[in-house]
Design an enzyme around this catalytic site. Structure first.
Site, PDB file in Angstrom:
ATOM      1  N   LYS A 159      47.451  38.432  37.381  1.00  0.00           N
ATOM      2  CA  LYS A 159      47.387  36.747  37.461  1.00  0.00           C
ATOM      3  C   LYS A 159      49.067  35.750  37.405  1.00  0.00           C
ATOM      4  O   LYS A 159      49.948  36.667  37.250  1.00  0.00           O
ATOM      5  CB  LYS A 159      46.091  36.494  36.558  1.00  0.00           C
ATOM      6  CG  LYS A 159      44.929  36.839  37.124  1.00  0.00           C
ATOM      7  CD  LYS A 159      44.868  36.593  37.961  1.00  0.00           C
ATOM      8  CE  LYS A 159      42.791  37.251  37.870  1.00  0.00           C
ATOM      9  NZ  LYS A 159      42.683  38.319  38.001  1.00  0.00           N
TER      10      LYS A 159
HETATM   11  C1  LIG Z   1      37.820  35.944  40.429  1.00  0.00           C
HETATM   12  C2  LIG Z   1      37.941  36.584  39.396  1.00  0.00           C
HETATM   13  N1  LIG Z   1      36.800  36.689  38.025  1.00  0.00           N
HETATM   14  C3  LIG Z   1      36.796  37.547  37.195  1.00  0.00           C
HETATM   15  C4  LIG Z   1      38.097  38.764  37.249  1.00  0.00           C
HETATM   16  C5  LIG Z   1      37.879  38.920  36.078  1.00  0.00           C
HETATM   17  O1  LIG Z   1      39.357  38.891  34.756  1.00  0.00           O
HETATM   18  P1  LIG Z   1      39.766  39.757  33.894  1.00  0.00           P
HETATM   19  O2  LIG Z   1      40.305  40.932  34.452  1.00  0.00           O
HETATM   20  O3  LIG Z   1      40.025  38.911  32.553  1.00  0.00           O
HETATM   21  O4  LIG Z   1      37.896  39.890  32.956  1.00  0.00           O
HETATM   22  C6  LIG Z   1      38.726  38.648  38.598  1.00  0.00           C
HETATM   23  C7  LIG Z   1      39.360  39.244  37.988  1.00  0.00           C
HETATM   24  O5  LIG Z   1      40.319  40.012  39.252  1.00  0.00           O
HETATM   25  C8  LIG Z   1      38.385  37.677  38.952  1.00  0.00           C
HETATM   26  O6  LIG Z   1      39.247  37.807  40.143  1.00  0.00           O
END
Ligand SMILES: Cc1ncc(COP(=O)(O)O)c(C=O)c1O
Length: 428
Positions: free
Chosen positions: A185
């Protein structure tokens, strides 16, 4: 993919990360909700103008908290796009709810707000929007639909920190929103996330759910003299070590944002001629959206050409991955969710999309990526021209053969299949 010269992502230190981790060790508070976590909460609340931010160990965790807080249960339905990460759906499936997938808009690849109302049933409880690539969904229309039908809005803002819709930060439209600080990110802590609670009525319960279902947060503030189990919950808070890392990233947010935009703009400008010639499509940013340069993606003309372009870039040591495989096409998606119609835009665009490397310090590497993309299309065009050339010469030869056989000459017509072109096809 260690053999890649230009990987898709490379996490970087922005400033004081290591110093803050050292300070955190010195303070001897490594568990959750220490001084660095509080500073991260304050930064997010200030930045977003939100009443409460709570760090979590991932965006996945924040989405799971959102599902608990909206009290969705077995048989309830949550509307969302299929073009998203599994966690958007899983958070609700874990509560027994059914994700209802709605198709996406061809321009932004966000949920198509015009299709939402038709997906609402008496079981619908919430709309979970995903701001793909840090570009806002149409929150005016979605907010109005939700209000009309008494539905909660949850923002999966995993990719959307520092982005805005009509000047208002993303992550402040839903009752709840979830951010990610995963290493891919814009601002990172390796793994990490935050739940932003915009509905003040949900703040107390959010604290409890995050602290294993206890009122420990109140105890730490001196509001109760012991803490106890008061609700369902789990352990969703990250170590203060991670918050120390994250705070250093937050403190450099403006500089990092500017760097990312410079890179995004460089790609956008350099690839414009390819778009003008109809060879690919670049991202479209609606005028009301302030995006955060999270991703630079392009859409190839066909799925085959996308795969060939990814393969071509790989031969140049460049990692350019595709993105979400639509959830409705996945085994668990078929088992746990329901799709509204064929989701043809989702299926089509997800098969044609690839993401270009995007990280702080990529610098001149972006030029190499652009060159490699240009080279792919030069090769493809030359091959197409050669094929057209062969076709033309075959047609001419056939014409001559007809003329000559009419005049009694013997002439061998060329084969119907084109001979190998001198140009190497990009590997599939
Ligand atoms: C749209 C979306 N939601 C949720 C997530 C999950 O994020 P995390 O890896 O911090 O759990 C991602 C991961 O890239 C994502 O692209």
């Amino acid at each position: 993919m260690s053999d890649m010269r230009i990987g898709f992502n490379r996490p970087t230190l922005a400033g004081n990360e290591l110093e803050y981790i050292r300070q955190s060790l010195e303070r001897a508070h490594l568990s959750g909700d220490g001084a660095f976590t509080k500073r991260c909460h304050a930064w997010l609340e200030r930045r977003l103008g939100a009443p409460q931010a709570l760090l979590t160990h991932s965006c996945t965790a924040a989405l799971e908290m959102a599902a608990l807080l909206t009290d969705v249960g077995p048989g309830d339905e949550v509307i969302m796009p299929s073009f998203t990460f599994v966690s958007t759906a899983n958070a609700f499936v874990l509560r027994g709810a059914v994700p209802v997938f709605v198709d996406i808009r061809p321009d932004t690849l966000n949920i198509d707000e015009r299709l939402i109302e038709a997906a609402i049933t008496p079981r619908t409880r919430a709309i979970c929007v995903v701001h793909y690539a840090g570009v806002a969904c149409d929150m005016d229309v979605i907010g109005a639909i939700a209000a009309r039908h008494g539905l909660a809005v949850i923002e999966d803002a995993a990719q959307a920190l520092m982005a805005a819709y009509r000047g208002r930060p993303l992550g402040t439209f839903g009752a709840l929103s979830a951010f990610s600080f995963h290493e891919t990110k814009n601002l990172i802590s390796g793994e990490g996330g935050a739940l932003v609670v915009n509905d003040p009525d949900l703040i107390t319960r959010a604290e409890i759910i995050r602290e294993k279902g206890t009122n420990r947060s109140r105890f730490l503030r001196g509001e109760v003299n012991k803490y106890t189990w008061v609700d369902v919950g789990s352990s969703y808070l990250p170590s203060d070590l991670l918050a120390a890392f994250l705070l250093a990233q937050f403190e450099n947010a403006e500089r990092l944002d500017a760097e990312r935009h410079a890179l995004w703009n460089a790609y956008h400008e350099a690839l414009a001629p390819l778009e003008d010639r109809g060879l690919l499509r670049r991202p479209l940013i609606p005028a009301e959206c302030r995006h955060n340069a999270h991703l630079y993606y392009v859409l190839a003309r066909t799925a085959g050409e996308r795969d060939a372009l990814i393969a071509h870039l790989r031969t140049k040591g460049i990692q350019a991955p595709f993105h979400y495989v639509p959830l409705h096409s996945a085994p668990a998606g078929r088992r746990y969710a329901r799709a509204m119609g064929a989701l043809s835009v989702t299926t089509d665009l997800s098969a044609r999309l690839l993401r270009l490397p995007m990280w702080y310090g990529l610098g001149a590497g972006a030029g190499q990526v652009v060159e490699a993309v240009q080279e792919f299309f030069r090769t493809a065009e030359a091959r197409a021209a050669a094929t057209t050339g062969h076709a033309a010469s075959r047609a001419l030869a056939r014409h001559l053969a007809r003329v000559r056989s009419a005049s009694g000459e013997v002439f061998q017509a060329p084969p119907a299949t084109p001979p190998e072109t001198p140009h190497e096809a990009p590997p599939a």
